[in-house]
Design a protein around this motif. Structure first.
Motif, short mmCIF file in Angstrom:
data_model
loop_
_atom_site.label_atom_id
_atom_site.label_comp_id
_atom_site.label_asym_id
_atom_site.label_seq_id
_atom_site.Cartn_x
_atom_site.Cartn_y
_atom_site.Cartn_z
N PHE A 201 8.37 -3.37 -4.73
CA PHE A 201 8.39 -2.57 -6.01
C PHE A 201 6.91 -2.01 -6.35
CE2 PHE A 201 6.48 -6.60 -7.32
CZ PHE A 201 5.46 -6.33 -8.04
N VAL A 202 6.81 -0.97 -7.30
CA VAL A 202 5.79 -0.43 -7.66
C VAL A 202 6.20 0.42 -8.99
CG1 VAL A 202 6.40 2.07 -6.47
CG2 VAL A 202 3.83 1.42 -7.10
N PHE A 203 4.93 0.20 -9.84
CA PHE A 203 5.15 0.60 -11.16
C PHE A 203 4.40 1.95 -11.10
CE2 PHE A 203 3.78 0.70 -15.82
CZ PHE A 203 5.17 0.76 -16.32
N GLU A 204 4.64 2.86 -12.12
CA GLU A 204 4.25 4.38 -12.04
C GLU A 204 2.83 4.63 -12.05
OE1 GLU A 204 5.85 6.20 -15.41
OE2 GLU A 204 4.90 4.57 -16.94
N ASP A 205 2.00 3.34 -12.45
CA ASP A 205 0.42 3.69 -12.24
C ASP A 205 -0.08 3.22 -11.19
OD1 ASP A 205 0.64 0.99 -12.86
OD2 ASP A 205 -0.43 0.69 -14.50
N GLY A 206 0.84 2.79 -10.17
CA GLY A 206 0.36 2.22 -8.93
C GLY A 206 0.36 0.75 -8.54
N ARG A 207 0.36 -0.11 -9.67
CA ARG A 207 0.85 -1.41 -9.44
C ARG A 207 1.97 -1.73 -8.83
NH1 ARG A 207 0.03 -3.57 -15.60
NH2 ARG A 207 0.70 -1.51 -16.35
N ALA A 208 1.58 -2.60 -7.49
CA ALA A 208 2.68 -2.73 -6.56
C ALA A 208 2.78 -4.15 -6.20
CB ALA A 208 2.58 -1.75 -5.44
N GLY A 209 3.75 -4.61 -5.59
CA GLY A 209 4.10 -6.02 -5.17
C GLY A 209 5.25 -5.93 -3.86
N VAL A 210 5.07 -7.20 -3.25
CA VAL A 210 6.19 -7.43 -2.38
C VAL A 210 6.43 -8.96 -2.20
CG1 VAL A 210 6.78 -7.12 0.01
CG2 VAL A 210 5.50 -5.58 -0.91
N ARG B 33 0.87 -1.13 -0.10
CA ARG B 33 0.04 -0.07 0.08
C ARG B 33 0.70 1.26 0.09
NH1 ARG B 33 -3.56 -1.57 5.05
NH2 ARG B 33 -5.23 -2.98 4.23
N ALA B 34 1.81 1.30 1.11
CA ALA B 34 2.72 2.39 1.12
C ALA B 34 3.66 2.80 -0.34
CB ALA B 34 3.62 2.31 2.07
N PHE B 35 4.04 1.76 -0.99
CA PHE B 35 4.68 1.73 -1.97
C PHE B 35 3.87 2.50 -3.48
CE2 PHE B 35 8.32 0.28 -0.38
CZ PHE B 35 9.50 0.39 -1.26
N ALA B 36 2.56 1.94 -3.28
CA ALA B 36 1.55 2.40 -4.31
C ALA B 36 1.29 3.79 -3.87
CB ALA B 36 0.11 1.56 -4.12
N THR B 37 1.26 4.29 -2.88
CA THR B 37 1.06 5.94 -2.49
C THR B 37 2.27 6.62 -2.88
OG1 THR B 37 0.02 5.13 -0.69
CG2 THR B 37 0.54 7.41 -0.65
N LEU B 38 3.47 6.12 -3.08
CA LEU B 38 4.70 6.75 -3.52
C LEU B 38 4.42 7.22 -5.06
CD1 LEU B 38 7.68 5.05 -1.92
CD2 LEU B 38 6.50 7.10 -1.26
N ALA B 39 3.69 6.18 -5.74
CA ALA B 39 3.69 6.43 -7.19
C ALA B 39 2.51 7.10 -7.48
CB ALA B 39 3.51 4.93 -8.04
N LEU B 40 1.28 7.30 -6.68
CA LEU B 40 0.04 7.72 -7.37
C LEU B 40 0.02 9.24 -6.55
CD1 LEU B 40 -2.32 4.76 -6.44
CD2 LEU B 40 -1.64 5.62 -8.65
N ALA B 41 0.82 9.48 -5.71
CA ALA B 41 0.81 10.76 -5.14
C ALA B 41 1.06 12.03 -6.51
CB ALA B 41 2.17 11.22 -4.27
N PRO B 42 0.72 13.03 -6.25
CA PRO B 42 0.98 14.09 -7.37
C PRO B 42 2.47 14.64 -7.50
CG PRO B 42 -0.76 15.00 -5.85
CD PRO B 42 -0.15 13.68 -5.29
N GLU B 43 2.86 14.61 -8.80
CA GLU B 43 4.20 15.25 -8.83
C GLU B 43 4.61 16.40 -7.95
OE1 GLU B 43 5.45 15.58 -12.84
OE2 GLU B 43 4.32 13.77 -13.53
N SER B 44 5.83 16.56 -7.44
CA SER B 44 6.32 17.28 -6.49
C SER B 44 6.03 18.98 -7.23
CB SER B 44 7.72 17.29 -6.37
OG SER B 44 7.66 16.08 -5.71
N SER B 45 5.48 20.04 -6.45
CA SER B 45 5.06 21.19 -7.04
C SER B 45 6.47 22.08 -7.00
CB SER B 45 4.10 21.90 -6.33
OG SER B 45 4.44 22.18 -4.89
#
Length: 347
Positions: free
Chosen positions: A288-297, A186-198
């Protein structure tokens, strides 16, 4: 049911490594579940991206390659060591301030030994820089009750959606939080799904040590604007400004060698599939996490590191993520007399 990594030599299965696996689609729905993925596990260095995010929220001013290094289990190559020294110098500190153990680098071209060569020294340098920025004590920065570690723990609990029910001491001396594989995914998915840094603070000595906005400098769990796990435990898109969760993802993805090493399997996996972030942990753990939020452990039960790459490729395949380069990495040969006589395979 758990998975098994078989080590096949000359047609004979000479070893078996039992393993757990969890993959989530981009909505946070489980796709593949093998073994007990809901019970606390020991993610080890796979937690470094979350630790780095906790430091950024506390005012750490790193981005790019130096932020990737703060998340790294590095090989101790010259550019890694120089980067650690840059972070320390930006905070006005010497290598003697590091509290990680002395070690030899994984890079065998370097024969020196010291704290700066230890694979977690980037994280420790970033921890010290965060303390300098907030005027927190330096000598005790690894103590669980230190404000730095409390801020990191709050970030870990927020992004995983779990309370830390047990903790220990990692190999580098920093606090280690036992979290389920589901929470880590879940946490790794959040890293990818968050908005790009402003905004993106520069990789400069000054940026790492500017005074924090508040006297305390430490964030609270669930602070306004922070990404939180939803009621169903799925990843949520955060709304932070500055270098937030997505900034950590981008820094690691864009600088794979800085997060591990030039010849490390994690960097090879990230180069093989653009948009992929991989972070290994000791004792056979990897997330791991892919840029679209697909993730795994994945977690190899007996801690054998050689099972991580074929398991990670197998996990990626459950999510439809493949490439010829990944197939080559999955086909790890077993050597005899310097030539391939077998393979590692996932069953």
């Amino acid at each position: 049911m758990s998975l098994v990594v078989e080590v096949v030599r000359s047609g004979f299965v000479e070893s078996r490594h039992q393993a757990r696996m969890l993959t989530l689609d981009a909505t946070g729905t489980p796709v593949a579940v093998h073994g007990a993925v809901h019970v606390p596990a020991s993610p080890r260095s796979s937690m470094k991206p979350l630790q780095a995010l906790g430091m950024l929220r506390a005012g750490l001013g790193l981005s790019g390659e130096l932020l990737a290094l703060a998340c790294a289990s590095h090989a101790g190559e010259p550019y890694h060591v120089e980067g650690v020294r840059r972070i320390l110098a930006g905070a006005g500190l010497e290598e003697s301030a590091l509290r990680c153990p002395e070690d030899y680098p994984e890079d065998r071209t370097v024969t020196d030994r010291g704290r700066v060569y230890m694979n977690c020294s980037g994280k420790h340098a970033a921890m010290l820089a965060t303390c300098v920025r907030n005027d927190w004590p330096l000598e005790t920065y690894l103590e669980p009750r230190h404000p730095l570690q409390r801020a990191i723990r709050a970030t870990v609990e927020e992004l995983t959606g779990e309370r830390v029910l047990a903790s220990g001491v990692d190999g580098c001396g920093a606090p280690l939080f036992f979290i389920s594989m589901l929470g880590v995914a879940r946490a790794f998915a959040t890293l990818a799904l968050a908005p790009e840094s402003s905004t993106s603070p520069a990789d400069s000595p000054e940026s790492a040590t500017r005074p924090a906005d508040s006297p305390e400098g430490g964030p609270e769990a669930g602070a306004e604007g922070g990404p939180e796990a939803g009621a169903e435990g799925g990843p949520q898109r955060g709304t932070e400004g500055g270098v937030g969760p997505r900034g950590v993802f981008d820094a690691m993805r864009e600088h794979p060698e800085w997060t591990s090493g030039t010849h490390r399997p994690e960097a090879a996996l990230m180069r093989a599939l653009p948009g992929l972030l991989v972070k290994a942990g000791a004792e056979g753990f990897q997330a791991f996490v892919f840029e679209d939020g697909r993730a795994g452990v994945i977690k190899v039960e007996d801690g054998a590191g050689r099972g991580r790459t074929p398991l990670t490729v197998a996990a990626l395949r459950t999510l439809g993520l493949t490439s010829p380069e990944l197939d080559e990495l999955a086909a790890q040969p077993v050597l005899g007399g310097g030539r391939p006589v077998g393979e590692l395979r996932v069953r």
